[in-house]
Design a protein around this motif. Structure first.
Motif, PDB file in Angstrom:
ATOM      1  N   PRO A 176      21.307 -17.203 -13.279  1.00  0.00           N
ATOM      2  CA  PRO A 176      22.167 -16.039 -13.032  1.00  0.00           C
ATOM      3  C   PRO A 176      21.343 -14.775 -12.785  1.00  0.00           C
ATOM      4  O   PRO A 176      20.280 -14.589 -13.370  1.00  0.00           O
ATOM      5  N   VAL A 177      21.856 -13.928 -11.904  1.00  0.00           N
ATOM      6  CA  VAL A 177      21.234 -12.626 -11.701  1.00  0.00           C
ATOM      7  C   VAL A 177      21.439 -11.761 -12.945  1.00  0.00           C
ATOM      8  O   VAL A 177      20.541 -11.038 -13.363  1.00  0.00           O
ATOM      9  N   LEU A 178      22.626 -11.895 -13.550  1.00  0.00           N
ATOM     10  CA  LEU A 178      22.947 -11.075 -14.719  1.00  0.00           C
ATOM     11  C   LEU A 178      23.572 -11.941 -15.811  1.00  0.00           C
ATOM     12  O   LEU A 178      24.542 -12.650 -15.572  1.00  0.00           O
ATOM     13  N   LEU A 179      22.989 -11.876 -16.997  1.00  0.00           N
ATOM     14  CA  LEU A 179      23.555 -12.527 -18.179  1.00  0.00           C
ATOM     15  C   LEU A 179      24.091 -11.437 -19.097  1.00  0.00           C
ATOM     16  O   LEU A 179      23.331 -10.566 -19.542  1.00  0.00           O
ATOM     17  N   MET A 180      25.374 -11.471 -19.380  1.00  0.00           N
ATOM     18  CA  MET A 180      25.994 -10.473 -20.240  1.00  0.00           C
ATOM     19  C   MET A 180      26.061 -10.997 -21.672  1.00  0.00           C
ATOM     20  O   MET A 180      26.728 -12.005 -21.939  1.00  0.00           O
ATOM     21  N   ALA A 181      25.382 -10.317 -22.572  1.00  0.00           N
ATOM     22  CA  ALA A 181      25.369 -10.675 -23.998  1.00  0.00           C
ATOM     23  C   ALA A 181      26.096  -9.572 -24.746  1.00  0.00           C
ATOM     24  O   ALA A 181      25.575  -8.466 -24.905  1.00  0.00           O
ATOM     25  N   ILE A 182      27.302  -9.863 -25.198  1.00  0.00           N
ATOM     26  CA  ILE A 182      28.206  -8.839 -25.727  1.00  0.00           C
ATOM     27  C   ILE A 182      28.364  -9.023 -27.229  1.00  0.00           C
ATOM     28  O   ILE A 182      28.794 -10.086 -27.695  1.00  0.00           O
ATOM     29  N   LYS A 183      28.035  -7.981 -27.973  1.00  0.00           N
ATOM     30  CA  LYS A 183      28.159  -8.011 -29.435  1.00  0.00           C
ATOM     31  C   LYS A 183      29.636  -7.833 -29.803  1.00  0.00           C
ATOM     32  O   LYS A 183      30.287  -6.896 -29.359  1.00  0.00           O
ATOM     33  N   THR A 184      30.128  -8.728 -30.621  1.00  0.00           N
ATOM     34  CA  THR A 184      31.526  -8.679 -31.024  1.00  0.00           C
ATOM     35  C   THR A 184      31.657  -9.238 -32.431  1.00  0.00           C
ATOM     36  O   THR A 184      30.665  -9.706 -33.015  1.00  0.00           O
ATOM     37  N   GLN A 185      32.862  -9.188 -32.982  1.00  0.00           N
ATOM     38  CA  GLN A 185      33.153  -9.785 -34.281  1.00  0.00           C
ATOM     39  C   GLN A 185      34.324 -10.742 -34.147  1.00  0.00           C
ATOM     40  O   GLN A 185      35.118 -10.645 -33.210  1.00  0.00           O
ATOM     41  N   SER A 186      34.429 -11.660 -35.092  1.00  0.00           N
ATOM     42  CA  SER A 186      35.418 -12.740 -34.996  1.00  0.00           C
ATOM     43  C   SER A 186      36.832 -12.219 -34.761  1.00  0.00           C
ATOM     44  O   SER A 186      37.596 -12.798 -33.982  1.00  0.00           O
ATOM     45  N   ALA A 187      37.215 -11.112 -35.406  1.00  0.00           N
ATOM     46  CA  ALA A 187      38.588 -10.616 -35.337  1.00  0.00           C
ATOM     47  C   ALA A 187      38.909  -9.894 -34.028  1.00  0.00           C
ATOM     48  O   ALA A 187      40.082  -9.631 -33.744  1.00  0.00           O
ATOM     49  N   ASN A 188      37.906  -9.589 -33.205  1.00  0.00           N
ATOM     50  CA  ASN A 188      38.119  -8.796 -31.986  1.00  0.00           C
ATOM     51  C   ASN A 188      38.522  -9.663 -30.801  1.00  0.00           C
ATOM     52  O   ASN A 188      37.940  -9.577 -29.712  1.00  0.00           O
TER      53      ASN A 188
END
Length: 455
Positions: A176-188
């Protein structure tokens, strides 16, 4: 006969004259050496102690009779009365110093703290409650600080959910040109759903220039105490295959773990991705514009094929750069860092709401992070790692991690001038995605924001 003697006399004089001339010099040198060996050089101080095999040279001192010689230490041997993090990092630096490492003395600071414990696995790494004997104000610290300092030597936690189909680690051509790594929590859950349907879509995405580029998405999570939410998360993972979860509690001060553990996951699962976006689950990203920007940067920074020079993208990191920041000492904020834990200024760092760096830099970050002790604020920790690598983050005005200033969002095409804005609700993400995906004729050719950040 007389002529023969004259001829020999000349030869004898020719060979003996240099010896006769050098004889006084030889006598003088011999006498001088004998005097120095017996009495020492005039004006010199006699040193009775013998230097050890390995010694720390000191600064520079001048003498009338001797060549300039050291007077002060090149490096400190200990840190007395300093903050806990500074002491531990000082010890780590000495451990990895190629000059000092072969003959390091025992722990000079008096802090019984093994930096090698950072190599332990999460299963075998238990809290270190001896910290409360080192930090004088430990008993009065907020619970999040206490939890962090007692477990900050642990950094390797097992994966609970590990998606296998995000990338093909062997297929460099299809990375992939761009890998998006998004910080989140279980409830979101709502935030993740909005991201999947708007700016975080996975697959071949059209840039504003109508080119198609491959984008992949993952969400980074720890675990929560709510078992019902955890069950729903596993069902979500089975449906979408974009959840990465580790076996540590998902708290604010554990966000740094998501960085170091993600870098390790990336090196194994998606090592050829060209760029990585790391950000929060409440930002909005103009992904097509981001792709155009990154492709242009890659073209400008790369050298022609066959050049001996390396690709300059290995130092590429861009975002909303914060400089000359200091720790917040106010006990009432979540960013509170006590002076007993850390002293000094923070290095320049890109705001954690959203930052983009190259895949090649991510591999270097993984390596250097093993030599930088964990810090409770993730974007500051990234700045610490970048500082060790000699990499300076690029500030771009189109990264608005603190939202628009003043009345700027009221301008007709304001949302078309950005690459990222923070904070936005799921409903606002859908609205912004619709607006920026089909721009009005008035906003179609809007340039990226170049306004300087206000002081």
């Amino acid at each position: 006969m007389a002529s023969c003697l004259c001829r020999y006399r000349r030869r004898i004089l020719f060979f003996c004259s240099p010896c006769i001339l050098l004889l006084p010099v030889y006598i003088y040198v011999s006498i001088a050496l004998c005097y120095v060996m017996k009495h020492g050089a005039p004006g010199a101080h006699v040193v009775h102690s013998v230097l050890p095999t390995h010694f720390t040279a000191s600064g520079l001192k001048h003498s009338r009779d001797l060549a300039p010689h050291p007077a002060k230490s090149f490096w400190r041997s200990e840190l007395d009365g300093s903050a806990l993090w500074n002491i531990i990092q000082f010890m780590t630096d000495r451990q990895y110093n190629p000059i000092l490492r072969p003959h390091l003395a025992a722990n000079a600071s008096g802090v019984s703290y093994n930096t090698e414990t950072s190599r332990r696995t999460g299963v075998g790494c238990s809290p270190n409650y001896e910290i409360n004997n080192i930090m004088p104000d430990y008993a009065n610290l907020p619970i999040q600080i206490k939890n962090f300092v007692t477990a900050m030597h642990c950094r390797d936690y097992p994966l609970l959910i590990d998606p296998l189909d995000v990338c093909d680690p062997q297929a460099k051509k299809w990375a992939p040109v761009l890998l998006m790594a998004i910080k989140t929590q279980s409830a979101n859950f709502d935030n993740r759903e909005a991201i999947r349907e708007t700016w975080g879509r996975s697959g071949r995405i059209k840039t504003r220039g109508r080119r198609q580029r491959l984008v992949r998405r993952v969400f980074l999570l720890g675990k929560s105490k709510d078992l019902h939410i955890e069950e729903k998360l596993h069902l979500e993972s089975e449906k979408y295959g974009d959840i990465i979860q580790w076996d540590f509690m998902d708290t604010f001060f554990n966000l740094t773990l998501k960085d170091v553990l993600f870098w390790d996951w990336f090196s194994r699962r998606c090592p050829h991705a060209h760029f990585i976006f790391k950000g929060d689950d409440d930002v909005f990203v103009r992904t097509p514009a981001v792709l155009d920007y990154l492709l242009a940067e890659a073209a400008n920074r790369s050298f022609s094929h066959g050049s001996r020079q390396a690709n300059k993208m290995e130092t590429f990191v861009v975002g909303d750069v914060i400089s000359s920041a200091t720790p917040i000492r106010s006990n009432g904020t979540k960013y509170y860092i006590p002076e007993s834990f850390y002293k000094g200024w923070y290095p320049s760092y890109p705001g954690g709401g959203g930052v983009i760096y190259s895949g090649s830099l991510a591999h270097r970050l993984l390596e250097v992070s093993q030599k930088v002790h964990l810090f409770p604020i993730d974007d500051v920790y990234l700045g610490m790692c970048l500082q060790r690598l000699g990499v300076y983050p690029i500030h771009h005005p189109a990264f608005l991690t603190f939202d628009f200033p003043k009345d700027e969002p009221k301008e007709p095409c304001a949302n078309h001038t950005i690459l990222l804005v923070h904070k936005r609700s799921p409903a606002e993400m859908f609205q912004l995605w619709t607006e920026t995906s089909t721009p009005s004729p008035e906003c179609r050719n809007t340039m990226l924001r170049v306004k300087p950040r206000p002081d």
